[in-house]
Design a protein around this motif. Sequence first.
Motif, PDB file in Angstrom:
ATOM      1  N   GLU A 294       0.862  -1.169   0.000  1.00  8.41           N
ATOM      2  CA  GLU A 294       0.000   0.000   0.000  1.00  8.41           C
ATOM      3  C   GLU A 294       0.903   1.225   0.000  1.00  8.41           C
ATOM      4  N   GLY A 295       0.894   1.972  -1.093  1.00 11.03           N
ATOM      5  CA  GLY A 295       1.812   3.096  -1.226  1.00 11.03           C
ATOM      6  C   GLY A 295       3.245   2.597  -1.167  1.00 11.03           C
ATOM      7  N   ASN A 296       4.032   3.171  -0.245  1.00 10.80           N
ATOM      8  CA  ASN A 296       5.435   2.770  -0.127  1.00 10.80           C
ATOM      9  C   ASN A 296       5.667   1.760   1.000  1.00 10.80           C
ATOM     10  N   ILE A 297       4.585   1.134   1.496  1.00 10.48           N
ATOM     11  CA  ILE A 297       4.706   0.156   2.571  1.00 10.48           C
ATOM     12  C   ILE A 297       4.447  -1.250   2.039  1.00 10.48           C
ATOM     13  N   ARG A 298       5.437  -2.105   2.169  1.00 11.65           N
ATOM     14  CA  ARG A 298       5.304  -3.520   1.795  1.00 11.65           C
ATOM     15  C   ARG A 298       5.175  -4.338   3.074  1.00 11.65           C
ATOM     16  N   SER A 299       4.201  -5.243   3.118  1.00  7.57           N
ATOM     17  CA  SER A 299       3.932  -6.009   4.329  1.00  7.57           C
ATOM     18  C   SER A 299       3.962  -7.511   4.067  1.00  7.57           C
ATOM     19  N   LEU A 300       4.325  -8.249   5.107  1.00  6.81           N
ATOM     20  CA  LEU A 300       4.347  -9.700   5.070  1.00  6.81           C
ATOM     21  C   LEU A 300       3.222 -10.233   5.956  1.00  6.81           C
ATOM     22  N   HIS A 301       2.555 -11.288   5.483  1.00 10.03           N
ATOM     23  CA  HIS A 301       1.437 -11.918   6.201  1.00 10.03           C
ATOM     24  C   HIS A 301       1.721 -13.409   6.332  1.00 10.03           C
ATOM     25  N   LEU A 302       1.158 -14.015   7.362  1.00 10.15           N
ATOM     26  CA  LEU A 302       1.282 -15.455   7.553  1.00 10.15           C
ATOM     27  C   LEU A 302      -0.100 -16.082   7.664  1.00 10.15           C
ATOM     28  N   GLY A 303      -0.579 -16.625   6.577  1.00  5.35           N
ATOM     29  CA  GLY A 303      -1.820 -17.385   6.594  1.00  5.35           C
ATOM     30  C   GLY A 303      -3.089 -16.570   6.719  1.00  5.35           C
ATOM     31  N   SER A 304      -2.987 -15.241   6.797  1.00  8.43           N
ATOM     32  CA  SER A 304      -4.170 -14.393   6.909  1.00  8.43           C
ATOM     33  C   SER A 304      -3.813 -12.991   6.449  1.00  8.43           C
TER      34      SER A 304
END
Length: 263
Positions: free
Chosen positions: A24-34
């Motif tokens: 989202e915009g300049n933020i990259r995020s990691l998720h685990l199973g959800s």
Amino acid sequence: MAQHPYRRLRSAKPNLPEVGISEEGNIRSLHLGSATVQSSMNLDHPAELVLSYSRAMMGWLLFAEQTPRHITQIGLGGGSFARWIDAYLPDTRQTAVDINPQVISVARALFELPFEDGRFEIVEADGAQYIKIMRGSTDVVLVDGFDGEQIVDELVGEEFFRDCRRALSSDGIFVTNWWSGDKRYRMFVERLLDVFEGRVLELPAESHGNMAVMAFNTGPKEQNFDNLKKRAAKLNERYGLNFTRMLSDLKAANPNNGKQFYL
């Protein structure tokens, strides 16, 4: 603001949660199973601690008398701690342990981890088992082990806490990220208090109900609030994190006599 939907990546092992990435915009995020965000990176400033819980987990610096020689991370995630330590504690060696090979490969590929050399290593292993081999050889243990839904059971037991205490140097500090809304939260804290003989502080993150819980192998040398305020002001300048707020929140959340903590 451009938003890329959460997308899942096939899990390397069937018993481990799937790794997902969103932007989202300049933020990259990691998720685990959800869709729950486990780790985030500012693409313009990779070393920034984007999530409030990760900033709270640096509260231990208020009590550190010297720069740690070695930090062990249990749970690599998107490498937030690895990048921050590399940028702000360049003389500290660090080991990151993660059980999920896909987390490691995705973090290496998409989250700008530090170069892996004598200062930074990644170990693919069960953190609860890996910590058993260490004896007084690490100064800080940072534990951030969620499976996408809740804290991993193996990382909240008395045996694990005892193993972590044995792994720490004489003045070492254990720090973990827990969810205060978990009905088992107080039980976790009581176990930690028992293992570390009452030397435990709870630091609420700025948002979302996360708690950075710190336990000390020996009592911190500095517990006086006036002296800690001066230390916090210096840390604010050095690291760009709000240690003054952290100290205020620690004072509000933990037993003290108005002048110092009861540790």
